[in-house]
Scaffold this motif. Structure first.
Motif, PDB file in Angstrom:
ATOM      1  N   ALA A  36       0.903  -1.148  -0.013  1.00 31.27           N
ATOM      2  CA  ALA A  36       0.050  -0.105   0.069  1.00 31.27           C
ATOM      3  C   ALA A  36       0.813   1.288  -0.123  1.00 31.27           C
ATOM      4  N   PRO A  37       0.379   2.567  -0.469  1.00 35.65           N
ATOM      5  CA  PRO A  37       1.280   3.649  -0.331  1.00 35.65           C
ATOM      6  C   PRO A  37       2.208   3.645   0.907  1.00 35.65           C
ATOM      7  N   GLY A  38       3.343   4.175   0.560  1.00 32.87           N
ATOM      8  CA  GLY A  38       4.201   4.206   1.841  1.00 32.87           C
ATOM      9  C   GLY A  38       4.614   3.023   2.541  1.00 32.87           C
ATOM     10  N   GLN A  39       4.501   1.978   2.179  1.00 32.06           N
ATOM     11  CA  GLN A  39       4.948   0.721   2.705  1.00 32.06           C
ATOM     12  C   GLN A  39       6.385   0.320   2.273  1.00 32.06           C
ATOM     13  N   THR A  40       7.202  -0.325   2.980  1.00 35.23           N
ATOM     14  CA  THR A  40       8.456  -0.719   2.820  1.00 35.23           C
ATOM     15  C   THR A  40       8.777  -2.191   3.197  1.00 35.23           C
ATOM     16  N   THR A  41       9.823  -2.734   2.683  1.00 28.95           N
ATOM     17  CA  THR A  41      10.449  -3.864   3.092  1.00 28.95           C
ATOM     18  C   THR A  41      12.056  -3.318   3.184  1.00 28.95           C
ATOM     19  N   PRO A  42      12.614  -3.537   4.590  1.00 35.59           N
ATOM     20  CA  PRO A  42      13.954  -2.891   4.813  1.00 35.59           C
ATOM     21  C   PRO A  42      14.806  -3.824   4.075  1.00 35.59           C
ATOM     22  N   ASP A  43      16.121  -3.112   3.816  1.00 39.23           N
ATOM     23  CA  ASP A  43      17.150  -3.880   2.980  1.00 39.23           C
ATOM     24  C   ASP A  43      17.576  -5.180   3.680  1.00 39.23           C
ATOM     25  N   HIS A  44      17.846  -6.215   3.034  1.00 39.64           N
ATOM     26  CA  HIS A  44      18.230  -7.511   3.442  1.00 39.64           C
ATOM     27  C   HIS A  44      18.727  -8.116   2.155  1.00 39.64           C
ATOM     28  N   LYS A  45      19.407  -9.204   2.362  1.00 40.47           N
ATOM     29  CA  LYS A  45      19.741 -10.282   1.509  1.00 40.47           C
ATOM     30  C   LYS A  45      19.882 -11.762   1.699  1.00 40.47           C
ATOM     31  N   HIS A  46      19.967 -12.545   0.592  1.00 35.08           N
ATOM     32  CA  HIS A  46      19.737 -13.859   0.892  1.00 35.08           C
ATOM     33  C   HIS A  46      21.126 -14.388   0.151  1.00 35.08           C
ATOM     34  N   SER A  47      21.723 -15.342   1.068  1.00 28.07           N
ATOM     35  CA  SER A  47      23.105 -15.722   0.517  1.00 28.07           C
ATOM     36  C   SER A  47      22.780 -17.098  -0.413  1.00 28.07           C
ATOM     37  N   ASP A  48      21.760 -17.685  -0.610  1.00 26.95           N
ATOM     38  CA  ASP A  48      21.561 -18.932  -1.265  1.00 26.95           C
ATOM     39  C   ASP A  48      20.437 -18.513  -2.383  1.00 26.95           C
ATOM     40  N   ILE A  49      19.827 -17.495  -2.427  1.00 26.09           N
ATOM     41  CA  ILE A  49      18.613 -17.215  -3.469  1.00 26.09           C
ATOM     42  C   ILE A  49      18.853 -16.120  -4.415  1.00 26.09           C
ATOM     43  N   ASP A  50      18.591 -16.568  -5.520  1.00 24.91           N
ATOM     44  CA  ASP A  50      18.579 -15.458  -6.610  1.00 24.91           C
ATOM     45  C   ASP A  50      17.133 -15.085  -6.961  1.00 24.91           C
ATOM     46  N   GLU A  51      16.911 -13.701  -7.248  1.00 26.06           N
ATOM     47  CA  GLU A  51      15.505 -13.508  -7.151  1.00 26.06           C
ATOM     48  C   GLU A  51      15.420 -12.675  -8.565  1.00 26.06           C
ATOM     49  N   VAL A  52      14.011 -12.508  -9.090  1.00 24.52           N
ATOM     50  CA  VAL A  52      13.938 -11.702 -10.152  1.00 24.52           C
ATOM     51  C   VAL A  52      12.470 -10.920  -9.579  1.00 24.52           C
ATOM     52  N   PHE A  53      12.300  -9.580  -9.861  1.00 20.90           N
ATOM     53  CA  PHE A  53      11.184  -8.813  -9.435  1.00 20.90           C
ATOM     54  C   PHE A  53      10.428  -8.215 -10.697  1.00 20.90           C
ATOM     55  N   TYR A  54       9.410  -8.524 -11.007  1.00 17.96           N
ATOM     56  CA  TYR A  54       8.610  -7.772 -11.983  1.00 17.96           C
ATOM     57  C   TYR A  54       7.412  -6.903 -11.686  1.00 17.96           C
ATOM     58  N   VAL A  55       7.441  -5.807 -11.942  1.00 23.62           N
ATOM     59  CA  VAL A  55       6.410  -4.773 -11.406  1.00 23.62           C
ATOM     60  C   VAL A  55       5.107  -4.972 -12.446  1.00 23.62           C
ATOM     61  N   ILE A  56       4.234  -5.320 -11.549  1.00 21.48           N
ATOM     62  CA  ILE A  56       2.893  -5.866 -12.420  1.00 21.48           C
ATOM     63  C   ILE A  56       2.093  -4.614 -12.362  1.00 21.48           C
ATOM     64  N   SER A  57       2.023  -3.654 -11.430  1.00 25.13           N
ATOM     65  CA  SER A  57       1.362  -2.460 -11.345  1.00 25.13           C
ATOM     66  C   SER A  57       1.827  -1.486 -10.455  1.00 25.13           C
ATOM     67  N   GLY A  58       1.620  -0.114 -10.559  1.00 28.00           N
ATOM     68  CA  GLY A  58       2.071   0.741  -9.614  1.00 28.00           C
ATOM     69  C   GLY A  58       3.372   1.089  -9.993  1.00 28.00           C
ATOM     70  N   LYS A  59       4.164   1.862  -8.701  1.00 24.09           N
ATOM     71  CA  LYS A  59       5.684   2.222  -8.921  1.00 24.09           C
ATOM     72  C   LYS A  59       6.058   2.284  -7.299  1.00 24.09           C
ATOM     73  N   GLY A  60       7.420   2.309  -7.464  1.00 22.16           N
ATOM     74  CA  GLY A  60       7.964   2.452  -6.226  1.00 22.16           C
ATOM     75  C   GLY A  60       9.640   2.498  -6.498  1.00 22.16           C
ATOM     76  N   THR A  61      10.214   2.149  -5.481  1.00 24.78           N
ATOM     77  CA  THR A  61      11.731   2.019  -5.333  1.00 24.78           C
ATOM     78  C   THR A  61      12.225   0.903  -4.854  1.00 24.78           C
ATOM     79  N   ILE A  62      13.309   0.142  -5.636  1.00 21.84           N
ATOM     80  CA  ILE A  62      13.849  -0.880  -5.156  1.00 21.84           C
ATOM     81  C   ILE A  62      15.575  -0.500  -4.910  1.00 21.84           C
ATOM     82  N   SER A  63      15.731  -0.692  -3.675  1.00 23.25           N
ATOM     83  CA  SER A  63      17.195  -0.392  -3.485  1.00 23.25           C
ATOM     84  C   SER A  63      17.991  -1.708  -3.778  1.00 23.25           C
ATOM     85  N   ILE A  64      19.072  -1.586  -4.452  1.00 28.46           N
ATOM     86  CA  ILE A  64      20.121  -2.676  -4.640  1.00 28.46           C
ATOM     87  C   ILE A  64      21.389  -2.061  -4.192  1.00 28.46           C
ATOM     88  N   ASN A  65      21.902  -2.816  -3.281  1.00 23.92           N
ATOM     89  CA  ASN A  65      23.222  -2.573  -2.766  1.00 23.92           C
ATOM     90  C   ASN A  65      23.480  -1.101  -2.418  1.00 23.92           C
TER      91      ASN A  65
END
Length: 108
Positions: A36-65
């Motif tokens: 929802a507007p304003g919601q976040t997930t804090p920076d984190h990492k996974h040592s054993d998982i590759d991930e792909v993120f595809y934006v279906i709708s809306g917009k936001g910010t993804i922080s990478i490193n």
């Protein structure tokens, strides 16, 4: 084969972002990240998982490193294992991101 209509599993809450599981088999795990507007997930990492993120709708910010990248509908991001990433819905609309995780810990 299994079919799911994404509209049937969209449930946004005011309290916090949500992840709705879609399919999981073997090393593959897919789900929807719902912000929802304003919601976040804090920076984190996974040592054993590759991930792909595809934006279906809306917009936001993804922080990478620690680098913030603005993303919108139809953008796709690859985040390999060990890379730090986080999410922030910077818009006034709901944001829906398809998450595809691949567990690479069993690779030889």
């Amino acid at each position: 084969m299994e079919k799911i209509n994404i509209a049937d599993i969209l449930e946004f809450t005011a309290e916090k972002s949500a992840r709705k599981a879609i399919f999981k088999a073997g090393s593959l795990d897919t789900g929807l990240l719902l912000y929802a507007p304003g919601q976040t997930t804090p920076d984190h990492k996974h040592s054993d998982i590759d991930e792909v993120f595809y934006v279906i709708s809306g917009k936001g910010t993804i922080s990478i490193n620690k680098e913030e990248i603005s993303v919108k509908e139809k953008d796709i991001i690859f985040s390999p294992a060990g890379e730090t990433h986080g999410f922030h819905n910077t818009s006034s609309d709901n944001w829906v991101v398809l998450q595809i995780k691949i567990d690479i810990s069993s690779k030889e």
